[in-house]
Structures are given as C-alpha cells and as structure tokens.
Design a protein around this motif. Structure first.
Motif, PDB file in Angstrom:
ATOM      1  N   ASN A 122      -5.136   3.062   4.404  1.00 30.27           N
ATOM      2  CA  ASN A 122      -4.003   2.603   3.387  1.00 30.27           C
ATOM      3  C   ASN A 122      -3.115   3.606   3.188  1.00 30.27           C
ATOM      4  O   ASN A 122      -3.745   4.482   2.632  1.00 30.27           O
ATOM      5  CB  ASN A 122      -4.598   1.892   2.289  1.00 30.27           C
ATOM      6  N   TYR A 322      -2.033  -9.368   3.594  1.00 30.37           N
ATOM      7  CA  TYR A 322      -2.887  -9.130   4.663  1.00 30.37           C
ATOM      8  C   TYR A 322      -3.138 -10.045   5.793  1.00 30.37           C
ATOM      9  O   TYR A 322      -2.889  -9.767   6.966  1.00 30.37           O
ATOM     10  CB  TYR A 322      -4.495  -8.747   3.909  1.00 30.37           C
ATOM     11  N   ASP A 326      -1.465  -9.594   9.653  1.00 33.56           N
ATOM     12  CA  ASP A 326      -2.653  -9.567  10.850  1.00 33.56           C
ATOM     13  C   ASP A 326      -2.278 -10.721  11.703  1.00 33.56           C
ATOM     14  O   ASP A 326      -2.371 -10.371  13.061  1.00 33.56           O
ATOM     15  CB  ASP A 326      -4.039  -9.711  10.080  1.00 33.56           C
ATOM     16  N   GLN A 350     -15.408  -7.891   5.740  1.00 33.41           N
ATOM     17  CA  GLN A 350     -14.068  -8.403   6.076  1.00 33.41           C
ATOM     18  C   GLN A 350     -14.280  -9.592   7.092  1.00 33.41           C
ATOM     19  O   GLN A 350     -13.449 -10.035   7.892  1.00 33.41           O
ATOM     20  CB  GLN A 350     -13.064  -7.572   6.536  1.00 33.41           C
TER      21      GLN A 350
HETATM   22  N1  ARG Z   1      -6.322  -1.550   5.666  1.00 36.13           N
HETATM   23  C1  ARG Z   1      -7.454  -2.173   5.883  1.00 36.13           C
HETATM   24  C2  ARG Z   1      -8.672  -1.826   4.607  1.00 36.13           C
HETATM   25  O1  ARG Z   1      -8.475  -0.850   4.247  1.00 36.13           O
HETATM   26  C3  ARG Z   1      -8.354  -2.312   7.294  1.00 36.13           C
HETATM   27  C4  ARG Z   1      -7.491  -2.742   8.346  1.00 36.13           C
HETATM   28  C5  ARG Z   1      -8.396  -3.287   9.455  1.00 36.13           C
HETATM   29  N2  ARG Z   1      -7.512  -3.964  10.523  1.00 36.13           N
HETATM   30  C6  ARG Z   1      -6.966  -5.095  10.620  1.00 36.13           C
HETATM   31  N3  ARG Z   1      -5.935  -5.455  11.455  1.00 36.13           N
HETATM   32  N4  ARG Z   1      -6.810  -5.729   9.308  1.00 36.13           N
HETATM   33  O2  ARG Z   1      -9.554  -2.694   4.484  1.00 36.13           O
END
Ligand code: ARG
Length: 570
Positions: A122, A322, A326, A350
């Motif tokens: 991030n 998010y 996505d 996740q």
């Molecule tokens: N940025 C996200 C995190 O820190 C992970 C991303 C994973 N990939 C995706 N396509 N959502 O949790």
C-alpha cells in the motif's frame, strides 16, 4: 519425452490387457527405497470389479510384464506392485532427460495466459510481513507458471486509491498548508518535484492514522479528501502522484532486495476511468441496490450454506472501495490482457473478499465462466507471541530491519561478510516459502539461518559445495554409468519435471523446497562417503562428476524458481 512413471504405467497397462483386464494403471515413485524404485497400488481398488483378491490381480499383471528396462518386479503386501528399474536404462534415460530438461514440464501442461497478483503493498503505508510473504510466494508462483510455458505477467497491484491516500494528503496539508495543491484558486502547472520525502511519509502516515482512530472529525476530513481525490480534485491528484512516485521508489528497492520483480506496476487507481462504467452497468440493469446508504449487489447462490454478504460497489459517502477497484481490475485483466487465469496471492484472511469478487464477476457475466480465478491464500509469519510478527521495538516492520535481524543470526554462524546479505535473504525467503502456503509459522531467525536442516543457507551451502567439487576436477571424457552413482539421487533428478508440475498445479513452492532439500541432503551424504576428486577409475569419476553436474543444474533451477539468489563461494 515420457516420464519414467509414464513409461512404466504404459508397460503395466499393456500387461494388464494381456492378462485380460481392461484397465489403465498408474505408477508413482516408491516412498520406501527398500521396496523398489516405483510402485503401483491400483490393484487394490479392483477387487470388487473382478471378484478376485488384489494380490491375484497384481500377480496376473506382473506375470505378463516383460521389458528390459525393468530389473525386478514383484507383488507385495495386500497387492502392491513394486518395480525396480535397470541401471542401464537409467544411465541412458537421465542423460537424455537432462538434455531435454527445460521443455519437459511444459510439454505436460495445458497453457493459459496468466496474471499473478502479488506483492500488494500500500502506497505511503508501511509494508508488513503479509506483504513480504505475498511477494516471496507470488514471485515463485509466477516463475513456476512461466517455467511450465504459460504466458505470465506479475502485477504488484498497489493499494493506492483508498482511504490511506486521503489520510496522507490530510497529514501533508496539516504540515504544509500553504502548498499550491491545497489552493482552490491555483490554475498553473503543479511543481515537478515532490514536496514530501520518504521519511516524511514514514512519519506522517502513522501519526495521522492514529489521529483518525481517535478523532471522528479527522476521519471525516480524510474521507472527504479521499472522495475529492477520486472525483477529480486536481490539486490532490497532483500531490497524490508525488506520493505514489516517492513510495514506489522505496518499494522497488525493497522488492529488489528480495529478488522480486514485477512485470506490471499497476494499482487500484489504474481503474479510475473504468469503475464508473462498471457501477453504471449494475445500476442500469437494476442489479444494484442501496443498503445502509451503500451501493451493493447480491451474490448469493442457491446452494449456499453460509450467509453470503452482498458485494459493495460504493460506500455511503460515495467513494469507491477495495472491492470496486478489484472488480474493475479483474475486468481489465480479461479485456485488455486477455487473461484466462488470474492467481491472487493474498493473506488467508481476505478469502471472503476474493470469493465474493469471483462470484460477482461470473454471476453477472463480466468475465467468462471458464476464466480460472484462483485465490492462493497464505498464513501469517507470527512472532513468538503468536501474533503477526513485529520488530523488537514493537513498531512497524521494515524490510531492512527484518533482514538485519536475520543477519545477526547468520553472523553467529561466522559467514564471510560479503555473503551475509545473500545468506540472510535466502534464510528469510526459504522460511517464507518452505512452509505449506496456507499455514502460519513463527519468525525464528536462528532456526532460519541454521546450516543444517530445511533452510535457505543449507541449500546455498550444498550448491556451492557441489560447484566447488566440479571446479576441482579436470574435464573428463567417459561413459555415464548409473551404477557408479547414487540411484536415489538419479531417480530424484528424473522427478524434477513432475515435481514442478505438482508445485504448479497446487501453486505450492513448498513442494520445490522439499524436493531441493531432499536432493541436497542425499547429495551431501553421498559425497561424505565417496571421494570424487581422488577417484582413479575414469568412468567412475566421470559418472560421479556428471551426477554432480546434474545436481548443480537442478538445484540452480529450483533456487531460481524460488527466486533465491545463489552464490559461487561461501
Ligand atoms: N493492498 C492489499 C492489502 O494490503 C493487497 C492487495 C491484494 N490484491 C488485490 N487484487 N486485492 O491488503
């Protein structure tokens, strides 16, 4: 070229036809060396079909086997067929196998255009251990996918469009309110140089993040900025670009240190021109509805046994989240990159997000039903307290600090200074990779750095040792004879391609870790018993050298697939 297991399966299948059974048999490597090199256990399941004992069926089949590549074949226990292959066959086979090595796994795999989504750092937020594991496992999965012949791209999918961006912009506004980015009336060109450095970001994020947790007004302000950023605020956007660039530079250096390299540096923000269309699609077709102010769609299916929460497209404050980015990213991967398969290497926690994402995309035909969408989840690296690992001061983890901690343990083993970094990184990476992907494990640098056992340094050491043996012997000419070598080592070598395939099918680099460890271990015990350098018999010496060369080639390839840098000397 057929694998030995395939050759033997064919031989047994033919024999079974001769014995009047109409079955296709399959042979696998034998777990117990003392029983044979290969085995077939299929007779066990055939008793009901043929009303005969498995032992009798196995004996009928074995009695029809006649092939010179087989040295001995017998029936054991409840009806296992154990096979030992001849050294002569193995001698020829291994030499051919090593010649054709790189095409072997690929010729056994159906190809797909693949995208690996991993890393997932991030922007402006510190990396945590989950990001590192994603980077390490994802890089290896990507290399494995490429190696077996898939057109593959790795995408870092940066988190760069969420609330943390609004928070950081707010933090900067607090410190430097007079910057042009915050001037509503500014109409000129925004500055080319960044008003913030990496250390500014490292200071600003934690403090503003803390404040948003304590003060609802600050949170509201950060949300408003996020909304404005997502809806075309020019100043915020120009500042955002600087933040992203500053952060990316640091991330690249971190990933480089881990030997992790992405083909695509895309992120959530790259869908900013597309997600409104996606949202419109749901709205126009009346698929979307409002729930507690948010815009959502149903993804329930008839056979659900658990409650399936709806998929969220917009928050109540109007900003996208998010899940929205996505979904738009997935559609783009299909449309722009023609992806037939996407693998997401993300923390186990996740999983629901991804199950929902895959559902919404397929249920509403936004991607083809046969597109392969895989959630390759992983467990956490925990500290001794069982919680996700934090560095000693309890603060946020930095890769540099983490490597330093591992280096301290590596130093205890007296490694030469110049190799310490490579040793520490190999230790860290192997630890991340060798544990079954879905499992948690404990950060224990002393264990990771041990020169014996399943560790990165042990593999590096074994490989350099084998290389140094080869450096010490003169180039020989001779005939390769498996009888002068270690049969177990040779058999393991001939399992290389099928091992890659099983690591590929299950997206499990740990299978390669185990394979490399076993090979290194067998190699080290063989060479503890034999002296190749002082060997007088030319053919024997030649054979042992060639075996060593094969081990070097294979270990090199595996370490490369694990993205662990090797050393020539240690
Ligand atoms: N940025 C996200 C995190 O820190 C992970 C991303 C994973 N990939 C995706 N396509 N959502 O949790």
């Amino acid at each position: 070229m057929q694998f030995i297991t395939e050759i033997l399966s064919d031989i047994l299948t033919k024999a079974s036809k001769k014995a009047n059974y109409d079955i296709t048999l399959s042979v696998t490597p034998c777990e117990l060396e003392s029983l044979g090199d290969y085995q077939c256990v299929d007779a066990l399941g055939l008793a009901k079909v043929y009303h005969k004992s498995p032992v009798n069926i196995a004996q009928d089949i074995v009695s029809q086997v006649d092939d010179k590549i087989i040295k001995s074949i017998s029936v054991a226990g409840p009806g296992y067929i154990n096979i030992t292959i001849s050294e002569e066959f193995l001698s020829h086979y291994i030499v051919e196998y090593m010649k054709e090595l790189d095409g072997l796994a690929s010729s056994h795999v159906q190809k797909k255009k693949t995208i690996i989504d991993y890393g997932g750092a991030n922007v402006a937020k510190p990396l945590h251990v989950g990001h590192l594991r994603s980077a390490n496992i994802g890089e290896s999965i990507k290399r494995i996918c490429k190696y077996v012949g898939n057109d593959t791209l790795g995408d870092v999918h940066l988190g760069d469009w969420g609330l943390q961006m609004g928070m950081v912009i707010l933090g900067i506004k607090r410190e430097q309110p007079s910057l042009v980015y915050f001037d509503k009336n500014f109409n000129g060109e925004y500055p080319k140089t960044s008003p913030v450095s990496l250390s500014d970001l490292e200071r600003i994020y934690p403090s503003i993040s803390k404040e948003t947790k304590e003060n609802p007004d600050t949170l509201k302000e950060a949300k408003d900025i996020t909304f404005a950023l997502q809806h075309g605020h020019k100043g915020y956007f120009a500042l955002w670009e600087h933040i992203v660039e500053t952060s990316k530079k640091d991330l690249k250096a971190n990933y480089d240190a881990l030997n992790v390299h992405f083909d695509l540096w895309l992120g959530e923000s790259d869908t900013r021109d597309d997600y409104d269309k996606v949202i419109d699609f749901f709205v126009k077709n009346n698929y979307a509805y409002e729930s507690e102010g948010a815009l959502v769609v149903d993804i329930k299916e008839e056979n659900d046994t658990k409650e399936m929460p709806p998929f969220m497209l917009k928050k109540s404050d109007g900003s996208v989240l998010y899940s929205t980015t996505d979904l738009a990213t997935l559609i783009e991967r299909y449309k722009k990159y023609n992806a037939e398969k996407v693998v997401y290497v993300v923390d186990n926690r996740q999983e629901l997000h991804f199950v929902s994402l895959f559902r919404v995309a397929k249920k509403y035909n936004l991607v083809p039903k046969d597109m392969e969408l895989v959630f390759a989840g992983f467990g956490t690296m925990n500290g001794k307290d069982g919680k996700p690992y934090k560095t000693r001061d309890g603060g946020v983890m930095k890769l540099k600090n983490l490597i330093e901690e591992v280096k301290k343990s590596a130093e205890k083993k007296n490694s030469d200074e110049s190799t310490l970094d490579a040793v520490a990184v190999s230790a860290l990476k192997y630890a991340d990779l060798s544990i079954m992907r879905t499992k948690d494990y404990i950060f224990d640098p002393d264990k990771f750095c041990a020169f014996e056992g399943k560790t990165g340094p042990y593999l590096l050491y074994s490989l350099t040792r084998a290389k140094s043996i080869l450096r010490k012997v003169e180039k020989l000419k001779g005939e390769f004879n498996a009888s002068f070598c270690d049969k177990k080592i040779l058999l393991t070598l001939t399992n290389f391609a099928s091992t890659i395939i099983s690591a590929y099918n299950s997206l499990s680099p740990n299978i390669l870790c185990d394979y490399a460890y076993n090979l290194a271990n067998d190699f080290n015990s063989f060479y503890a018993k034999t002296s190749i350098i002082n060997e007088k018999d030319v053919n024997k010496k030649y054979s042992m050298c060639l075996q060593t060369e094969f081990v070097v080639i294979i270990l090199d390839k595996i370490l490369n697939l694990l993205a662990i840098n090797t050393l020539d000397k240690m």
